[in-house]
Scaffold this active site. Structure first.
Site, PDB file in Angstrom:
ATOM      1  N   LYS A  36       3.073 -75.652  11.241  1.00  0.00           N
ATOM      2  CA  LYS A  36       3.953 -76.740  10.785  1.00  0.00           C
ATOM      3  C   LYS A  36       4.090 -77.801  11.877  1.00  0.00           C
ATOM      4  CE  LYS A  36       8.541 -76.191  11.176  1.00  0.00           C
ATOM      5  NZ  LYS A  36       9.252 -77.234  11.925  1.00  0.00           N
ATOM      6  N   ARG A 108      13.994 -84.516  10.929  1.00  0.00           N
ATOM      7  CA  ARG A 108      13.983 -85.284  12.177  1.00  0.00           C
ATOM      8  C   ARG A 108      12.556 -85.549  12.665  1.00  0.00           C
ATOM      9  NH1 ARG A 108      15.999 -85.214  16.454  1.00  0.00           N
ATOM     10  NH2 ARG A 108      14.267 -85.047  17.888  1.00  0.00           N
ATOM     11  N   ARG A 137      19.834 -83.324  19.380  1.00  0.00           N
ATOM     12  CA  ARG A 137      18.448 -83.788  19.208  1.00  0.00           C
ATOM     13  C   ARG A 137      18.274 -85.287  19.499  1.00  0.00           C
ATOM     14  NH1 ARG A 137      15.933 -79.897  15.820  1.00  0.00           N
ATOM     15  NH2 ARG A 137      13.973 -80.575  16.720  1.00  0.00           N
ATOM     16  N   PRO A 138      18.607 -85.766  20.682  1.00  0.00           N
ATOM     17  CA  PRO A 138      18.444 -87.196  20.999  1.00  0.00           C
ATOM     18  C   PRO A 138      16.971 -87.607  21.013  1.00  0.00           C
ATOM     19  CG  PRO A 138      18.918 -85.953  22.991  1.00  0.00           C
ATOM     20  CD  PRO A 138      19.078 -84.989  21.838  1.00  0.00           C
ATOM     21  N   ASP A 140      16.040 -90.257  23.275  1.00  0.00           N
ATOM     22  CA  ASP A 140      15.973 -91.169  24.427  1.00  0.00           C
ATOM     23  C   ASP A 140      14.633 -91.112  25.156  1.00  0.00           C
ATOM     24  OD1 ASP A 140      17.065 -88.522  25.015  1.00  0.00           O
ATOM     25  OD2 ASP A 140      17.139 -89.196  27.090  1.00  0.00           O
ATOM     26  N   LEU A 141      14.009 -89.941  25.207  1.00  0.00           N
ATOM     27  CA  LEU A 141      12.725 -89.835  25.922  1.00  0.00           C
ATOM     28  C   LEU A 141      11.584 -90.485  25.126  1.00  0.00           C
ATOM     29  CD1 LEU A 141      13.088 -86.222  27.371  1.00  0.00           C
ATOM     30  CD2 LEU A 141      13.573 -88.417  28.495  1.00  0.00           C
TER      31      LEU A 141
HETATM   32  C1  EPZ Z   1       9.700 -79.600  18.617  1.00  0.00           C
HETATM   33  O1  EPZ Z   1      10.920 -80.297  18.402  1.00  0.00           O
HETATM   34  C2  EPZ Z   1       9.570 -78.643  17.444  1.00  0.00           C
HETATM   35  N1  EPZ Z   1       9.522 -79.402  16.192  1.00  0.00           N
HETATM   36  C3  EPZ Z   1      10.768 -77.692  17.418  1.00  0.00           C
HETATM   37  O2  EPZ Z   1      10.556 -76.757  16.363  1.00  0.00           O
HETATM   38  C4  EPZ Z   1      10.800 -76.929  18.748  1.00  0.00           C
HETATM   39  O3  EPZ Z   1      11.933 -76.089  18.781  1.00  0.00           O
HETATM   40  C5  EPZ Z   1      10.865 -77.923  19.911  1.00  0.00           C
HETATM   41  O4  EPZ Z   1       9.744 -78.838  19.834  1.00  0.00           O
HETATM   42  C6  EPZ Z   1      10.811 -77.234  21.261  1.00  0.00           C
HETATM   43  O5  EPZ Z   1       9.639 -76.494  21.369  1.00  0.00           O
HETATM   44  C7  EPZ Z   1       8.379 -80.033  15.863  1.00  0.00           C
HETATM   45  O6  EPZ Z   1       7.399 -80.009  16.585  1.00  0.00           O
HETATM   46  C8  EPZ Z   1       8.378 -80.760  14.556  1.00  0.00           C
HETATM   47  P1  EPZ Z   1      11.805 -81.386  22.132  1.00  0.00           P
HETATM   48  P2  EPZ Z   1      11.281 -81.568  19.347  1.00  0.00           P
HETATM   49  O7  EPZ Z   1      11.734 -82.857  22.104  1.00  0.00           O
HETATM   50  O8  EPZ Z   1      10.063 -82.328  19.659  1.00  0.00           O
HETATM   51  C9  EPZ Z   1      15.763 -82.594  24.381  1.00  0.00           C
HETATM   52  C10 EPZ Z   1      11.134 -75.421  14.536  1.00  0.00           C
HETATM   53  O9  EPZ Z   1      11.959 -74.513  14.359  1.00  0.00           O
HETATM   54  N2  EPZ Z   1      15.315 -83.972  24.149  1.00  0.00           N
HETATM   55  O10 EPZ Z   1      10.803 -80.621  22.921  1.00  0.00           O
HETATM   56  O11 EPZ Z   1      12.425 -82.282  18.728  1.00  0.00           O
HETATM   57  C11 EPZ Z   1      16.269 -81.938  23.105  1.00  0.00           C
HETATM   58  O12 EPZ Z   1      17.633 -82.252  22.911  1.00  0.00           O
HETATM   59  C12 EPZ Z   1      11.521 -76.673  15.298  1.00  0.00           C
HETATM   60  O13 EPZ Z   1       9.943 -75.383  14.103  1.00  0.00           O
HETATM   61  C13 EPZ Z   1      16.000 -85.016  24.778  1.00  0.00           C
HETATM   62  O14 EPZ Z   1      16.963 -84.802  25.511  1.00  0.00           O
HETATM   63  O15 EPZ Z   1      11.781 -80.812  20.649  1.00  0.00           O
HETATM   64  C14 EPZ Z   1      16.066 -80.474  23.362  1.00  0.00           C
HETATM   65  O16 EPZ Z   1      17.151 -79.987  24.132  1.00  0.00           O
HETATM   66  C15 EPZ Z   1      12.961 -76.639  15.787  1.00  0.00           C
HETATM   67  N3  EPZ Z   1      15.594 -86.296  24.553  1.00  0.00           N
HETATM   68  C16 EPZ Z   1      14.811 -80.433  24.228  1.00  0.00           C
HETATM   69  O17 EPZ Z   1      14.635 -81.765  24.733  1.00  0.00           O
HETATM   70  C17 EPZ Z   1      14.535 -86.589  23.733  1.00  0.00           C
HETATM   71  O18 EPZ Z   1      14.196 -87.779  23.586  1.00  0.00           O
HETATM   72  C18 EPZ Z   1      13.562 -80.020  23.482  1.00  0.00           C
HETATM   73  O19 EPZ Z   1      13.304 -80.992  22.546  1.00  0.00           O
HETATM   74  C19 EPZ Z   1      13.858 -85.521  23.103  1.00  0.00           C
HETATM   75  C20 EPZ Z   1      14.266 -84.219  23.324  1.00  0.00           C
END
Ligand code: EPZ
Length: 434
Positions: A36, A108, A137-138, A140-141
């Site tokens: 997915k 999202r 889920r911000p 900002d990055l």
């Molecule tokens: C991806 O989400 C996955 N979703 C998530 O899977 C997965 O849990 C996550 O990566 C971590 O591995 C998809 O790929 C569609 P992140 P993503 O950006 O990209 C913080 C599932 O169950 N963050 O790596 O949204 C955020 O708050 C889903 O299949 C910022 O602070 O995850 C979190 O604490 C759930 N600023 C951490 O980083 C940002 O701009 C990880 O987020 C982006 C993220």
């Protein structure tokens, strides 16, 4: 139980309850679907090329249907093969660069269309994705990446608007956290930028590598995907490509836990054992027997020993497997500690597991689990995708019947999980939720 399965227009069930009878060890073979979290960014990336791309091994999930609906609303056209494993995406003329709240709010990962639209059309207006059950889920990055490429960003009325006067320019960005989505969005924005881009502290998840492989097959010039530094030389244009999605390592891990928690013997096919390393290592530590072949793993459950878990970005233990292993450790012979370092609110499954007799105490980001001999079936509610999976696993080994409401959360990330489990001997059915 009469199975009052109702069908949506594509013949998919949209009932919202699963009923599971704890019925002993699961045995047999099951095949994992495509990932997915790989197909979602790849559908978005198809917007970068003018023409028809063909994606194989696509899991026919609700989230995938939402992403298709979103790219269709932008002017692309998506079509599944009759057996629903192949997806054709044509994005000849993108008419629209605004992604409405109604669509973005449902998933999202919709935010992943921002990079491709910015790269191809120089503009995107997208509703800010809300938080969800597991955290704020911000983004900002993601925005930091777009700004590094010359995108100018304004926010207002719940929307983010990003535009670039002419072509994006290559730049350098350091991601404060190795965010999967921010790495993917920045990579998709950079492939058509003028000049050289460097993404530092990039995510190295297999799904990031799969996206880079697809982009490269479209003509992008990307080096270093799978390391924490990705270098991209922008090119003038990309062409459509064919691609096969990698297997879903989280679905595979979920079935590995299903074998462990029921004391069963399951061979899981269509896996990349290397992608499962952190899960395999932890399950072996807990006493589970795992043997690996080239594209399959065989998992045999035994008496489960307690283990400590700390979630980390890949190749650490995946946060997406935390709920599932918490269910397993609820029936281990001793005390385990699970620490969730990625999301601030990813213990929603604990309250529901406690209704089944689990002895778990949550303190901040830690869950202290006193393993019990047996869980008991109860009526519980899925709060998010992986929490729902955890409750299914608990129901498989519990005494008596477990009813899991709001199972549409599970259908977002698992294709026909009830049928796959039934083929392994589980006593599981769907019915209207109440
Ligand atoms: C991806 O989400 C996955 N979703 C998530 O899977 C997965 O849990 C996550 O990566 C971590 O591995 C998809 O790929 C569609 P992140 P993503 O950006 O990209 C913080 C599932 O169950 N963050 O790596 O949204 C955020 O708050 C889903 O299949 C910022 O602070 O995850 C979190 O604490 C759930 N600023 C951490 O980083 C940002 O701009 C990880 O987020 C982006 C993220």
């Amino acid at each position: 139980m009469r199975d009052r399965r109702t069908k949506d227009d594509k013949g998919e069930s949209n009932v919202s309850k699963l009923i599971i009878q704890g019925a002993g060890p699961l045995k047999g073979r099951v095949r994992v679907s495509g990932a997915k979290n790989s197909v979602l960014p790849i559908i978005a990336a198809s917007l970068l090329a003018d023409g028809r791309s063909v994606i194989e091994e696509v899991p026919y999930l609700n989230d995938v249907k939402i992403m298709c609906e979103l790219v269709d609303s932008l002017g692309a056209s998506t079509e599944f093969s009759d057996d629903r494993t192949r997806l054709e995406i044509s994005s000849r003329s993108l008419l629209n660069t605004t992604a409405p709240y109604e669509l973005v709010n449902r998933m999202r990962a919709s935010f992943l269309i921002a990079g491709p639209l910015l790269a191809r059309c120089g503009h995107v207006k997208i509703s800010l994705p809300g938080g969800c059950a597991i955290g704020s889920r911000p983004v900002d990055l993601h925005l930091k990446g777009f700004a590094a490429l010359g995108g100018s960003i304004t926010q207002g009325h719940g929307y983010i608007e990003i535009s670039s006067s002419g072509c994006l320019k290559g730049g350098k960005v350091y991601l404060d956290f190795p965010s999967v989505g921010a790495t993917e969005n920045t990579m998709m924005a950079a492939v058509l930028a003028e000049g050289h881009t460097i993404i530092e502290n990039a995510a190295i998840e297999p799904e990031v590598v799969d996206l880079a492989t697809y982009l490269t097959s479209m003509g992008a010039d990307i080096k270093g995907a799978g390391t924490d530094t990705i270098k991209i030389n922008g090119v003038k244009e990309l062409h459509p490509a064919n691609h096969t999605i990698i297997p879903d390592r989280i679905e595979a891990g979920t079935f590995m836990v299903a074998a462990a928690i029921t004391g069963g013997d399951i061979t899981i096919e269509n896996v990349v054992p290397d992608h499962l390393k952190p899960v395999t290592a932890k399950l072996r530590e807990a006493g589970v027997e795992i043997s690996e072949e080239l594209t399959s793993v065989r998992v045999r459950g035994n008496r489960i020993s307690p283990v400590d878990i700390k979630t980390h970005p890949y190749p650490g233990f995946p946060t997406d497997m935390q709920s599932q292993i918490t269910s397993l450790l609820s029936v281990a012979c001793g005390t385990s500690v699970v620490i969730e370092t990625i999301f601030e609110n990813r213990f929603m499954h604990v309250c529901e597991l406690k209704r089944m007799g689990a002895n778990i105490k949550v303190e901040g980001r830690s869950a202290i689990i006193e393993g019990c001999s047996r869980l008991t079936g109860a009526k519980v509610k899925a709060t998010d995708l992986r929490a729902g999976a955890a409750l299914i696993l608990a129901g498989l080994c519990a005494e008596g019947a477990t009813e899991i409401l709001d199972v549409e959360h599970v259908d977002r990330g698992y294709y026909r999980i009830d049928e796959k489990l039934k083929s392994l001997g589980a006593v599981i059915s769907r019915a209207d939720g109440d």
